[in-house]
Scaffold this motif. Structure first.
Motif, PDB file in Angstrom:
ATOM      1  N   ALA A  45      -4.873  -8.243   1.638  1.00  0.00           N
ATOM      2  CA  ALA A  45      -5.690  -7.147   2.169  1.00  0.00           C
ATOM      3  C   ALA A  45      -5.001  -5.797   1.970  1.00  0.00           C
ATOM      4  CB  ALA A  45      -5.958  -7.374   3.655  1.00  0.00           C
ATOM      5  N   THR A  46      -5.810  -4.763   2.075  1.00  0.00           N
ATOM      6  CA  THR A  46      -5.293  -3.394   2.094  1.00  0.00           C
ATOM      7  C   THR A  46      -5.354  -2.897   3.531  1.00  0.00           C
ATOM      8  OG1 THR A  46      -5.982  -2.910  -0.175  1.00  0.00           O
ATOM      9  CG2 THR A  46      -5.686  -1.034   1.314  1.00  0.00           C
ATOM     10  N   VAL A  47      -4.288  -2.295   3.984  1.00  0.00           N
ATOM     11  CA  VAL A  47      -4.246  -1.829   5.372  1.00  0.00           C
ATOM     12  C   VAL A  47      -3.675  -0.415   5.403  1.00  0.00           C
ATOM     13  CG1 VAL A  47      -1.977  -2.881   5.787  1.00  0.00           C
ATOM     14  CG2 VAL A  47      -3.493  -2.408   7.717  1.00  0.00           C
ATOM     15  N   ALA A  48      -4.177   0.391   6.322  1.00  0.00           N
ATOM     16  CA  ALA A  48      -3.718   1.782   6.411  1.00  0.00           C
ATOM     17  C   ALA A  48      -3.341   2.112   7.852  1.00  0.00           C
ATOM     18  CB  ALA A  48      -4.814   2.733   5.932  1.00  0.00           C
ATOM     19  N   PHE A  49      -2.244   2.846   7.996  1.00  0.00           N
ATOM     20  CA  PHE A  49      -1.799   3.323   9.303  1.00  0.00           C
ATOM     21  C   PHE A  49      -1.791   4.845   9.282  1.00  0.00           C
ATOM     22  CE2 PHE A  49      -0.688  -0.868   9.733  1.00  0.00           C
ATOM     23  CZ  PHE A  49       0.457  -1.262   9.064  1.00  0.00           C
TER      24      PHE A  49
ATOM     25  N   ARG B 168       3.346  -0.953  -4.034  1.00  0.00           N
ATOM     26  CA  ARG B 168       2.118  -1.201  -3.265  1.00  0.00           C
ATOM     27  C   ARG B 168       1.936  -0.216  -2.115  1.00  0.00           C
ATOM     28  NH1 ARG B 168       2.415  -5.300  -0.356  1.00  0.00           N
ATOM     29  NH2 ARG B 168       4.636  -5.754  -0.512  1.00  0.00           N
ATOM     30  N   PHE B 169       2.873   0.662  -1.898  1.00  0.00           N
ATOM     31  CA  PHE B 169       2.871   1.574  -0.756  1.00  0.00           C
ATOM     32  C   PHE B 169       2.545   3.001  -1.199  1.00  0.00           C
ATOM     33  CE2 PHE B 169       4.709  -1.389   2.294  1.00  0.00           C
ATOM     34  CZ  PHE B 169       5.318  -2.312   1.459  1.00  0.00           C
ATOM     35  N   THR B 170       1.625   3.616  -0.471  1.00  0.00           N
ATOM     36  CA  THR B 170       1.270   5.007  -0.740  1.00  0.00           C
ATOM     37  C   THR B 170       1.325   5.793   0.558  1.00  0.00           C
ATOM     38  OG1 THR B 170      -0.228   4.388  -2.541  1.00  0.00           O
ATOM     39  CG2 THR B 170      -0.515   6.576  -1.597  1.00  0.00           C
ATOM     40  N   ALA B 171       2.014   6.923   0.528  1.00  0.00           N
ATOM     41  CA  ALA B 171       2.125   7.771   1.713  1.00  0.00           C
ATOM     42  C   ALA B 171       1.436   9.097   1.444  1.00  0.00           C
ATOM     43  CB  ALA B 171       3.590   8.001   2.057  1.00  0.00           C
ATOM     44  N   GLN B 172       0.768   9.602   2.453  1.00  0.00           N
ATOM     45  CA  GLN B 172       0.082  10.897   2.332  1.00  0.00           C
ATOM     46  C   GLN B 172       0.452  11.761   3.533  1.00  0.00           C
ATOM     47  OE1 GLN B 172      -1.991  11.916  -0.063  1.00  0.00           O
ATOM     48  NE2 GLN B 172      -2.560  10.062  -1.163  1.00  0.00           N
ATOM     49  N   LEU B 173       0.450  13.056   3.289  1.00  0.00           N
ATOM     50  CA  LEU B 173       0.711  14.028   4.354  1.00  0.00           C
ATOM     51  C   LEU B 173      -0.432  15.020   4.389  1.00  0.00           C
ATOM     52  CD1 LEU B 173       2.493  15.643   6.387  1.00  0.00           C
ATOM     53  CD2 LEU B 173       3.592  16.693   4.386  1.00  0.00           C
TER      54      LEU B 173
ATOM     55  N   LEU C 190       0.039   5.820   5.818  1.00  0.00           N
ATOM     56  CA  LEU C 190       0.704   4.832   4.967  1.00  0.00           C
ATOM     57  C   LEU C 190      -0.335   3.793   4.586  1.00  0.00           C
ATOM     58  CD1 LEU C 190       3.349   3.641   3.744  1.00  0.00           C
ATOM     59  CD2 LEU C 190       3.555   2.300   5.849  1.00  0.00           C
ATOM     60  N   LEU C 191      -0.484   3.570   3.307  1.00  0.00           N
ATOM     61  CA  LEU C 191      -1.429   2.579   2.793  1.00  0.00           C
ATOM     62  C   LEU C 191      -0.627   1.457   2.132  1.00  0.00           C
ATOM     63  CD1 LEU C 191      -4.582   2.153   2.157  1.00  0.00           C
ATOM     64  CD2 LEU C 191      -3.970   2.934  -0.147  1.00  0.00           C
ATOM     65  N   ILE C 192      -0.934   0.242   2.515  1.00  0.00           N
ATOM     66  CA  ILE C 192      -0.289  -0.911   1.895  1.00  0.00           C
ATOM     67  C   ILE C 192      -1.364  -1.722   1.183  1.00  0.00           C
ATOM     68  CG2 ILE C 192       1.145  -2.965   2.257  1.00  0.00           C
ATOM     69  CD1 ILE C 192       2.070  -1.753   4.916  1.00  0.00           C
ATOM     70  N   ARG C 193      -1.214  -1.887  -0.111  1.00  0.00           N
ATOM     71  CA  ARG C 193      -2.169  -2.675  -0.889  1.00  0.00           C
ATOM     72  C   ARG C 193      -1.623  -4.081  -1.107  1.00  0.00           C
ATOM     73  NH1 ARG C 193      -1.886   2.180  -3.275  1.00  0.00           N
ATOM     74  NH2 ARG C 193      -0.302   1.427  -4.730  1.00  0.00           N
ATOM     75  N   ASP C 194      -2.534  -5.020  -1.300  1.00  0.00           N
ATOM     76  CA  ASP C 194      -2.152  -6.401  -1.628  1.00  0.00           C
ATOM     77  C   ASP C 194      -1.061  -6.896  -0.664  1.00  0.00           C
ATOM     78  OD1 ASP C 194      -0.620  -8.056  -4.496  1.00  0.00           O
ATOM     79  OD2 ASP C 194      -2.031  -8.799  -2.980  1.00  0.00           O
ATOM     80  N   SER C 195      -1.375  -6.880   0.619  1.00  0.00           N
ATOM     81  CA  SER C 195      -0.389  -7.241   1.661  1.00  0.00           C
ATOM     82  C   SER C 195       0.254  -8.590   1.405  1.00  0.00           C
ATOM     83  CB  SER C 195      -1.080  -7.272   3.028  1.00  0.00           C
ATOM     84  OG  SER C 195      -1.629  -6.030   3.350  1.00  0.00           O
ATOM     85  N   LYS C 196       1.546  -8.647   1.657  1.00  0.00           N
ATOM     86  CA  LYS C 196       2.319  -9.889   1.557  1.00  0.00           C
ATOM     87  C   LYS C 196       2.743 -10.328   2.955  1.00  0.00           C
ATOM     88  CE  LYS C 196       2.549  -9.134  -2.948  1.00  0.00           C
ATOM     89  NZ  LYS C 196       1.588  -9.839  -3.844  1.00  0.00           N
TER      90      LYS C 196
END
Lengths: 108, 114
Positions: A17-21, A59-64, A73-79
């Motif tokens: 899954a993709t999850v965002a915080f 797999r990690f993307t950070a935005q400000l 923080l976006l995590i794609r293809d969660s492990k």
């Protein structure tokens, strides 16, 4: 008001899954931003710094978003190994302010 | 190279006793930070050192808490007359210099005050 606020979660997601915080901060003059990861009963470890233009590390993307004073923080293809608590950290005026963390559980 | 080390890893003490916690930062790191983390909560800033000086002591919870650093290396955090609410994990971190640099954390000292 806390300097840094995060949704404590937990976020329970399936593998892949993709999850965002999101994380909000109160001081508009804050200078630097980071995401740290903390495993249960372990010390925090730097996951990535957050740059104004946004940045990606695998797999990690950070935005400000300075205008709205939030960091994501976006995590794609969660492990399964991504299961941890993610701490949002803001630096200003010689101090680091840590959020209370968002707990992520990745399920098989 | 060696990371940040802390000792003891665990400490159980009786209410009213004094405890001393030690942090050995990464060699050459001039900035050193102490944090407290209560169970299930976030990190609470206590104090930081730039070299041997501590410009900001505002995070120390009470006058029972003190810290010092000598030789730009080892730091000790002392808690006098411990109380049960002092029970927590005490984390130390160091960075190459004070500022926006990445912090590297030690494994922490788990303090339990009975």
């Amino acid at each position: 008001r806390k300097e840094v606020e995060q949704d404590p979660g937990p976020f329970n997601v399936p593998e892949g899954a993709t999850v965002a915080f999101n994380c909000t901060y109160s001081n508009s003059a804050s200078q630097s931003f980071f995401w740290y990861r903390q495993d249960c009963r372990k010390e925090p470890k730097l996951l990535m710094s957050v740059y104004s233009s946004g940045n990606e590390d695998g797999r990690f993307t950070a935005q400000l978003n300075r205008a709205s004073q939030y960091i994501s923080l976006l995590i794609r293809d969660s492990k399964l190994s991504d299961s941890a608590t993610y701490l949002c950290v803001v630096y200003n005026f010689n101090k680091f302010y840590f959020g209370s963390g968002t707990k992520l559980n990745v399920k098989p | 190279g060696a990371g940040v080390s802390q000792s003891p890893s665990n400490k159980v003490t009786e209410k009213g006793k004094d405890v001393e916690l030690r942090c050995d930062p990464i060699s050459g790191h001039t900035a050193l930070y102490w944090y407290r983390q209560r169970l299930g909560q976030g990190l609470e800033f206590l104090i930081y050192f730039q070299g041997n000086s501590a410009p900001d002591k505002s995070g120390l919870p009470s006058d029972r808490f003190s810290a010092e650093r000598t030789g730009e290396s080892v730091s000790t955090l002392t808690i006098q007359r411990t109380q049960q609410e002092d029970s927590a994990v005490y984390l130390c971190a160091s960075s190459a210099r004070q500022g926006r640099e990445t912090q590297y954390f030690g494994p922490g000292t788990r303090l339990l005050v009975l």
